[in-house]
Design an enzyme around this catalytic site. Structure first.
Site, PDB file in Angstrom:
ATOM      1  N   HIS A  45       0.819  -1.213   0.000  1.00 31.52           N
ATOM      2  CA  HIS A  45       0.000   0.000   0.000  1.00 31.52           C
ATOM      3  C   HIS A  45       0.847   1.254   0.000  1.00 31.52           C
ATOM      4  CE1 HIS A  45      -3.532  -2.512   1.795  1.00 31.52           C
ATOM      5  NE2 HIS A  45      -3.342  -2.745   0.512  1.00 31.52           N
ATOM      6  N   PRO A  83      -4.916 -10.615  18.292  1.00 31.45           N
ATOM      7  CA  PRO A  83      -5.692 -10.828  19.519  1.00 31.45           C
ATOM      8  C   PRO A  83      -7.159 -11.162  19.238  1.00 31.45           C
ATOM      9  CG  PRO A  83      -4.783  -8.580  19.453  1.00 31.45           C
ATOM     10  CD  PRO A  83      -4.415  -9.248  18.183  1.00 31.45           C
ATOM     11  N   SER A 135      -6.689  -7.270   9.701  1.00 30.86           N
ATOM     12  CA  SER A 135      -8.103  -7.674   9.808  1.00 30.86           C
ATOM     13  C   SER A 135      -8.515  -8.526   8.616  1.00 30.86           C
ATOM     14  CB  SER A 135      -8.989  -6.418   9.886  1.00 30.86           C
ATOM     15  OG  SER A 135      -8.751  -5.611   8.733  1.00 30.86           O
TER      16      SER A 135
HETATM   17  N1  APR Z   1      -0.918  -7.395  17.737  1.00 29.39           N
HETATM   18  C1  APR Z   1      -1.459  -8.028  16.666  1.00 29.39           C
HETATM   19  N2  APR Z   1      -2.597  -7.616  16.054  1.00 29.39           N
HETATM   20  C2  APR Z   1      -3.219  -6.551  16.582  1.00 29.39           C
HETATM   21  C3  APR Z   1      -2.737  -5.836  17.699  1.00 29.39           C
HETATM   22  C4  APR Z   1      -1.532  -6.305  18.285  1.00 29.39           C
HETATM   23  N3  APR Z   1      -1.007  -5.703  19.355  1.00 29.39           N
HETATM   24  N4  APR Z   1      -3.597  -4.813  17.973  1.00 29.39           N
HETATM   25  C5  APR Z   1      -4.587  -4.883  17.042  1.00 29.39           C
HETATM   26  N5  APR Z   1      -4.366  -5.931  16.220  1.00 29.39           N
HETATM   27  C6  APR Z   1      -5.166  -6.376  15.078  1.00 29.39           C
HETATM   28  C7  APR Z   1      -6.641  -6.047  15.159  1.00 29.39           C
HETATM   29  O1  APR Z   1      -7.332  -7.086  15.849  1.00 29.39           O
HETATM   30  C8  APR Z   1      -7.024  -6.028  13.681  1.00 29.39           C
HETATM   31  O2  APR Z   1      -7.395  -7.320  13.233  1.00 29.39           O
HETATM   32  O3  APR Z   1      -4.679  -5.678  13.960  1.00 29.39           O
HETATM   33  C9  APR Z   1      -5.717  -5.623  12.979  1.00 29.39           C
HETATM   34  C10 APR Z   1      -5.760  -4.215  12.414  1.00 29.39           C
HETATM   35  O4  APR Z   1      -6.720  -4.220  11.394  1.00 29.39           O
HETATM   36  P1  APR Z   1      -6.914  -2.904  10.535  1.00 29.39           P
HETATM   37  O5  APR Z   1      -6.992  -1.724  11.439  1.00 29.39           O
HETATM   38  O6  APR Z   1      -8.039  -3.200   9.573  1.00 29.39           O
HETATM   39  O7  APR Z   1      -5.551  -2.769   9.723  1.00 29.39           O
HETATM   40  P2  APR Z   1      -5.119  -3.557   8.413  1.00 29.39           P
HETATM   41  O8  APR Z   1      -5.634  -4.960   8.409  1.00 29.39           O
HETATM   42  O9  APR Z   1      -3.649  -3.392   8.278  1.00 29.39           O
HETATM   43  O10 APR Z   1      -5.857  -2.697   7.265  1.00 29.39           O
HETATM   44  C11 APR Z   1      -5.575  -3.065   5.921  1.00 29.39           C
HETATM   45  O11 APR Z   1      -6.828  -1.134   5.187  1.00 29.39           O
HETATM   46  O12 APR Z   1      -7.231   1.036   5.769  1.00 29.39           O
HETATM   47  C12 APR Z   1      -6.608   0.240   4.845  1.00 29.39           C
HETATM   48  O13 APR Z   1      -4.678   0.654   3.581  1.00 29.39           O
HETATM   49  C13 APR Z   1      -5.136   0.492   4.906  1.00 29.39           C
HETATM   50  O14 APR Z   1      -3.296  -1.075   4.913  1.00 29.39           O
HETATM   51  C14 APR Z   1      -4.560  -0.785   5.493  1.00 29.39           C
HETATM   52  C15 APR Z   1      -5.588  -1.815   5.089  1.00 29.39           C
END
Ligand code: APR
EC number: 2.3.1.286
Length: 253
Positions: free
Chosen positions: A119, A220, A195
């Site tokens: 990204h 988690p 996620s």
């Molecule tokens: N350790 C591991 N996982 C964690 C922790 C932690 N300490 N804290 C939160 N999480 C998990 C949450 O449970 C969630 O499943 O990290 C995930 C974050 O999910 P998102 O906020 O959706 O982030 P991401 O999956 O990277 O989003 C993908 O979406 O917004 C767009 O381009 C953006 O790259 C991003 C993409």
């Protein structure tokens, strides 16, 4: 044998490893994720509405200011033990490719080499018109919601934009092709802190499963990738990853 040691045995035996990360691996460094309730950026900002080409066209000062706030926040935090454990995996497994959805530079600052940024990156601004790479401006005070006019391109004077992939934009072709190839060829994939909701990035763990790899998820919370995973390790990455590495290669950390 418990799930951690099962995962550690698979990691120690793996010849080609892919580490696939999302915002969750940077959470314990203090970088808000996108979708977590309360702490997620989207709770405080309608970040999804800022992450589009139309938003930048409609209000470049708001969008540029938001991304520069995020970049300045990232420059003030440090990689966490989860990032460090990924670097240890790269140093210990015969071949490891890091594929990240994150636009921060924490994998690089933890010593991981050549992470694939599906990204884009907050550290690769470019001209919104001629795409010429631009210099990274001085960091601003992390002041949420500050509007900031984007700098202008030295070649064509058009506004400079963040070097990230916005909703509705294609992923960098070479990065995606390489990521899919690595997921196809690997024998073990770790999916950490994502996620699994945003495509095509979320396909990467599924490609690995389709081609017979062991998939280990660290998160988690349950995600749509749970059924794809061979092993689900439910916990924070900064705790689980160092324990996994220690169990795979005792006295490595
Ligand atoms: N350790 C591991 N996982 C964690 C922790 C932690 N300490 N804290 C939160 N999480 C998990 C949450 O449970 C969630 O499943 O990290 C995930 C974050 O999910 P998102 O906020 O959706 O982030 P991401 O999956 O990277 O989003 C993908 O979406 O917004 C767009 O381009 C953006 O790259 C991003 C993409």
């Amino acid at each position: 044998m418990d799930d951690l040691h099962t995962a550690a045995g698979a990691l120690a035996a793996a010849r080609r490893v892919v580490v696939f990360t999302g915002a969750g691996i940077s959470a314990e460094s203090g970088v808000p994720t996108f979708r977590d309730a309360l702490t997620g950026l989207w709770e405080r900002f309608d970040a999804q509405s800022l992450a589009t080409p139309q938003a930048f066209q409609d209000d470049p000062d708001l969008v540029w200011g938001w991304y520069e706030w995020r970049r300045s926040l990232i420059q003030r935090v440090s990689p966490n033990p989860g990032h460090a454990a990924v670097t240890t995996i790269q140093n210990r497994a015969p071949r490891t490719t890091v594929i990240t959805q994150n636009v921060d530079d924490l994998h690089e600052r933890a010593g991981s080499t050549d992470p694939i940024h599906l990204h884009g990156s907050l550290f690769a601004p470019r001209c919104a018109s001629c795409a010429r790479p631009a210099e990274i401006p001085e960091a601003i005070e992390p002041d949420e919601g500050r509007r900031l006019p984007p700098p202008r391109c030295r070649a064509c004077a058009a506004p400079i934009r963040p070097g990230v992939v916005w909703f509705g934009e294609p992923l960098p072709e070479e990065a995606l092709e390489t990521a899919v190839q690595e997921a196809t060829d690997c024998d073990l994939l770790l999916t950490i802190g994502t996620s699994g909701l945003v495509y095509p990035a979320a396909e990467i763990p599924k490609v690995a499963t389709m081609f017979g790899a062991t998939v280990i998820q660290i998160n988690p919370q349950p995600t749509p990738l749970d059924p794809t995973a061979t092993v689900n390790l439910h916990g924070p990455a900064a705790e689980i990853l160092p324990a996994l590495v220690e169990a795979a290669w005792p006295q490595s950390s």
